[in-house]
Design a protein around this motif. Structure first.
Motif, PDB file in Angstrom:
ATOM      1  N   ARG A  87     -12.481   1.182   5.196  1.00 50.17           N
ATOM      2  CA  ARG A  87     -12.141   0.874   6.397  1.00 50.17           C
ATOM      3  C   ARG A  87     -10.893   0.812   7.099  1.00 50.17           C
ATOM      4  NH1 ARG A  87     -17.641  -2.519   8.120  1.00 50.17           N
ATOM      5  NH2 ARG A  87     -19.097  -0.736   7.259  1.00 50.17           N
ATOM      6  N   ILE A  88     -10.047  -0.074   6.115  1.00 50.10           N
ATOM      7  CA  ILE A  88      -8.660  -0.302   6.573  1.00 50.10           C
ATOM      8  C   ILE A  88      -7.736   0.983   6.470  1.00 50.10           C
ATOM      9  CG2 ILE A  88      -6.417  -1.360   6.013  1.00 50.10           C
ATOM     10  CD1 ILE A  88      -8.295  -3.760   4.877  1.00 50.10           C
ATOM     11  N   ILE A  89      -8.216   1.904   5.650  1.00 46.85           N
ATOM     12  CA  ILE A  89      -7.518   3.181   5.443  1.00 46.85           C
ATOM     13  C   ILE A  89      -7.889   4.066   6.801  1.00 46.85           C
ATOM     14  CG2 ILE A  89      -7.474   5.218   4.011  1.00 46.85           C
ATOM     15  CD1 ILE A  89      -7.795   3.637   1.463  1.00 46.85           C
ATOM     16  N   GLU A  90      -9.182   4.127   6.803  1.00 45.79           N
ATOM     17  CA  GLU A  90      -9.756   4.798   7.922  1.00 45.79           C
ATOM     18  C   GLU A  90      -9.170   4.296   9.379  1.00 45.79           C
ATOM     19  OE1 GLU A  90     -13.955   4.599   7.578  1.00 45.79           O
ATOM     20  OE2 GLU A  90     -14.091   5.830   5.898  1.00 45.79           O
ATOM     21  N   GLU A  91      -8.885   3.182   9.722  1.00 47.39           N
ATOM     22  CA  GLU A  91      -8.295   2.692  10.798  1.00 47.39           C
ATOM     23  C   GLU A  91      -7.157   3.198  10.870  1.00 47.39           C
ATOM     24  OE1 GLU A  91      -9.770   0.969  13.409  1.00 47.39           O
ATOM     25  OE2 GLU A  91     -11.589   1.275  12.752  1.00 47.39           O
ATOM     26  N   TYR A  92      -6.166   3.067   9.867  1.00 46.13           N
ATOM     27  CA  TYR A  92      -4.729   3.492   9.952  1.00 46.13           C
ATOM     28  C   TYR A  92      -4.716   4.920  10.240  1.00 46.13           C
ATOM     29  CZ  TYR A  92      -0.375   5.311   7.967  1.00 46.13           C
ATOM     30  OH  TYR A  92       0.803   6.225   7.903  1.00 46.13           O
ATOM     31  N   GLU A  93      -5.662   5.908   9.431  1.00 51.89           N
ATOM     32  CA  GLU A  93      -5.422   7.221   9.812  1.00 51.89           C
ATOM     33  C   GLU A  93      -5.816   7.277  11.080  1.00 51.89           C
ATOM     34  OE1 GLU A  93      -6.344   8.968   5.103  1.00 51.89           O
ATOM     35  OE2 GLU A  93      -8.142   8.412   6.461  1.00 51.89           O
ATOM     36  N   GLY A  94      -6.841   6.814  11.629  1.00 53.70           N
ATOM     37  CA  GLY A  94      -7.359   6.807  13.113  1.00 53.70           C
ATOM     38  C   GLY A  94      -6.158   6.610  14.052  1.00 53.70           C
ATOM     39  N   GLU A  95      -5.449   5.547  13.774  1.00 53.39           N
ATOM     40  CA  GLU A  95      -4.266   5.233  14.669  1.00 53.39           C
ATOM     41  C   GLU A  95      -3.254   6.474  14.514  1.00 53.39           C
ATOM     42  OE1 GLU A  95      -2.628   2.950  17.428  1.00 53.39           O
ATOM     43  OE2 GLU A  95      -4.750   2.309  16.543  1.00 53.39           O
ATOM     44  N   VAL A  96      -3.052   6.786  13.430  1.00 53.78           N
ATOM     45  CA  VAL A  96      -1.840   7.776  13.256  1.00 53.78           C
ATOM     46  C   VAL A  96      -2.494   9.133  14.142  1.00 53.78           C
ATOM     47  CG1 VAL A  96      -1.017   9.530  11.586  1.00 53.78           C
ATOM     48  CG2 VAL A  96      -0.961   7.032  11.070  1.00 53.78           C
ATOM     49  N   SER A  97      -3.467   9.353  14.003  1.00 55.29           N
ATOM     50  CA  SER A  97      -4.010  10.676  14.635  1.00 55.29           C
ATOM     51  C   SER A  97      -3.970  10.483  16.164  1.00 55.29           C
ATOM     52  CB  SER A  97      -5.316  11.215  14.239  1.00 55.29           C
ATOM     53  OG  SER A  97      -6.354  10.130  14.548  1.00 55.29           O
ATOM     54  N   ALA A 121      -0.193  -3.260   5.417  1.00 54.57           N
ATOM     55  CA  ALA A 121      -1.650  -3.610   4.617  1.00 54.57           C
ATOM     56  C   ALA A 121      -1.835  -2.632   3.462  1.00 54.57           C
ATOM     57  CB  ALA A 121      -2.825  -3.600   5.613  1.00 54.57           C
ATOM     58  N   LEU A 122      -1.689  -1.487   3.985  1.00 57.54           N
ATOM     59  CA  LEU A 122      -1.662  -0.203   2.791  1.00 57.54           C
ATOM     60  C   LEU A 122      -1.027  -0.295   1.524  1.00 57.54           C
ATOM     61  CD1 LEU A 122      -1.978   2.860   5.111  1.00 57.54           C
ATOM     62  CD2 LEU A 122      -3.929   1.750   3.896  1.00 57.54           C
ATOM     63  N   ARG A 123       0.256  -0.722   1.973  1.00 57.09           N
ATOM     64  CA  ARG A 123       1.138  -1.107   0.693  1.00 57.09           C
ATOM     65  C   ARG A 123       0.451  -2.289  -0.100  1.00 57.09           C
ATOM     66  NH1 ARG A 123       7.155   0.871   2.145  1.00 57.09           N
ATOM     67  NH2 ARG A 123       6.484   2.790   3.191  1.00 57.09           N
ATOM     68  N   ALA A 124       0.149  -3.300   0.529  1.00 52.69           N
ATOM     69  CA  ALA A 124      -0.406  -4.429  -0.059  1.00 52.69           C
ATOM     70  C   ALA A 124      -1.705  -4.149  -0.861  1.00 52.69           C
ATOM     71  CB  ALA A 124      -0.844  -5.551   0.820  1.00 52.69           C
ATOM     72  N   LEU A 125      -2.679  -3.413  -0.272  1.00 58.10           N
ATOM     73  CA  LEU A 125      -3.934  -2.668  -1.009  1.00 58.10           C
ATOM     74  C   LEU A 125      -3.359  -1.938  -2.301  1.00 58.10           C
ATOM     75  CD1 LEU A 125      -6.132  -1.627   1.883  1.00 58.10           C
ATOM     76  CD2 LEU A 125      -6.374  -3.650   0.494  1.00 58.10           C
ATOM     77  N   ALA A 126      -2.267  -1.200  -2.294  1.00 58.30           N
ATOM     78  CA  ALA A 126      -1.742  -0.555  -3.513  1.00 58.30           C
ATOM     79  C   ALA A 126      -1.143  -1.317  -4.507  1.00 58.30           C
ATOM     80  CB  ALA A 126      -0.958   0.641  -2.868  1.00 58.30           C
ATOM     81  N   LEU A 127      -0.838  -2.527  -4.071  1.00 56.02           N
ATOM     82  CA  LEU A 127      -0.075  -3.413  -4.848  1.00 56.02           C
ATOM     83  C   LEU A 127      -0.837  -3.459  -6.551  1.00 56.02           C
ATOM     84  CD1 LEU A 127       2.761  -4.642  -5.612  1.00 56.02           C
ATOM     85  CD2 LEU A 127       1.967  -6.750  -4.372  1.00 56.02           C
ATOM     86  N   PRO A 128      -1.965  -3.848  -6.518  1.00 57.42           N
ATOM     87  CA  PRO A 128      -2.895  -3.923  -7.820  1.00 57.42           C
ATOM     88  C   PRO A 128      -2.812  -2.664  -8.813  1.00 57.42           C
ATOM     89  CG  PRO A 128      -4.247  -4.854  -5.899  1.00 57.42           C
ATOM     90  CD  PRO A 128      -2.879  -4.011  -5.210  1.00 57.42           C
ATOM     91  N   TYR A 129      -2.349  -1.565  -7.978  1.00 61.56           N
ATOM     92  CA  TYR A 129      -2.111  -0.539  -8.975  1.00 61.56           C
ATOM     93  C   TYR A 129      -0.699  -0.066  -9.291  1.00 61.56           C
ATOM     94  CZ  TYR A 129      -6.961   0.003  -6.896  1.00 61.56           C
ATOM     95  OH  TYR A 129      -8.251  -0.194  -6.677  1.00 61.56           O
ATOM     96  N   ASP A 130       0.209  -1.151  -9.270  1.00 60.08           N
ATOM     97  CA  ASP A 130       1.480  -0.640  -9.565  1.00 60.08           C
ATOM     98  C   ASP A 130       1.943  -0.211 -10.855  1.00 60.08           C
ATOM     99  OD1 ASP A 130       1.406  -3.270 -10.907  1.00 60.08           O
ATOM    100  OD2 ASP A 130       3.350  -3.989  -9.945  1.00 60.08           O
ATOM    101  N   ASP A 131       0.941  -0.411 -11.787  1.00 63.88           N
ATOM    102  CA  ASP A 131       1.159   0.138 -13.105  1.00 63.88           C
ATOM    103  C   ASP A 131       0.628   1.450 -13.345  1.00 63.88           C
ATOM    104  OD1 ASP A 131      -1.470  -0.988 -13.020  1.00 63.88           O
ATOM    105  OD2 ASP A 131      -1.727  -1.582 -14.986  1.00 63.88           O
ATOM    106  N   HIS A 132      -0.163   2.014 -12.412  1.00 61.53           N
ATOM    107  CA  HIS A 132      -0.597   3.285 -12.313  1.00 61.53           C
ATOM    108  C   HIS A 132       0.532   4.342 -12.502  1.00 61.53           C
ATOM    109  CE1 HIS A 132      -2.898   7.000 -11.400  1.00 61.53           C
ATOM    110  NE2 HIS A 132      -4.272   6.325 -11.851  1.00 61.53           N
TER     111      HIS A 132
END
Length: 141
Positions: A87-97, A121-132
């Motif tokens: 939902r956070i990702i969708e809200e961001y994409e909606g705001e961008v559009s 917020a998006l960067r914080a959500l991605a942080l747990p995947y920093d070893d990907h």
């Protein structure tokens, strides 16, 4: 705009990771507290065996399997966590559009502030995947 391209890739990266996490979450079942602990092993002649509550091993019948797994379900917390991040990702994409509407400078500044907050917020959500291997250092908060 370079920032938007990077962030669009970040949303794609996050969506892929969340899809993977949901797939794993649906494969892992959580048992209620009132379910007896049990262990399953492959038995002789391909017949699974089960030990319930530390008891002896017995053949796993379809009725016994149904009874044991009737109290199990995918972890609701993990699935809800995944949905909230989507939902956070969708809200961001909606705001961008939507983009800034009108010519008023204060609205444009406010819109950019909203986008900055979502990017953080998006960067914080991605942080747990920093070893990907697909994680990019420029996404680090």
């Amino acid at each position: 705009m370079e920032t938007r391209r990077v962030e669009d890739n970040l949303t794609g990266f996050l969506r892929t990771r969340l899809d993977e996490k949901e797939h794993r979450a649906r494969d892992v079942w959580v048992f209620s507290r009132d379910a007896p602990p049990f262990e399953i092993r492959g038995g002789a002649r391909g017949q699974d065996e089960v030990s319930i509550d530390g008891g002896g091993w017995q053949p796993m019948t379809s009725e016994l399997r149904d009874e044991l797994f009737a109290r199990a379900e995918p972890d609701r917390f993990v699935l809800a966590d995944i949905e909230s991040k989507r939902r956070i990702i969708e809200e961001y994409e909606g705001e961008v559009s939507r983009g800034p509407a009108g010519d008023r400078e204060d609205f444009v500044a406010r819109h950019e502030g909203i986008l900055d907050a979502y990017r953080t917020a998006l960067r914080a959500l991605a942080l747990p995947y920093d070893d990907h291997p697909d994680y990019r250092e420029e996404w680090r908060p």
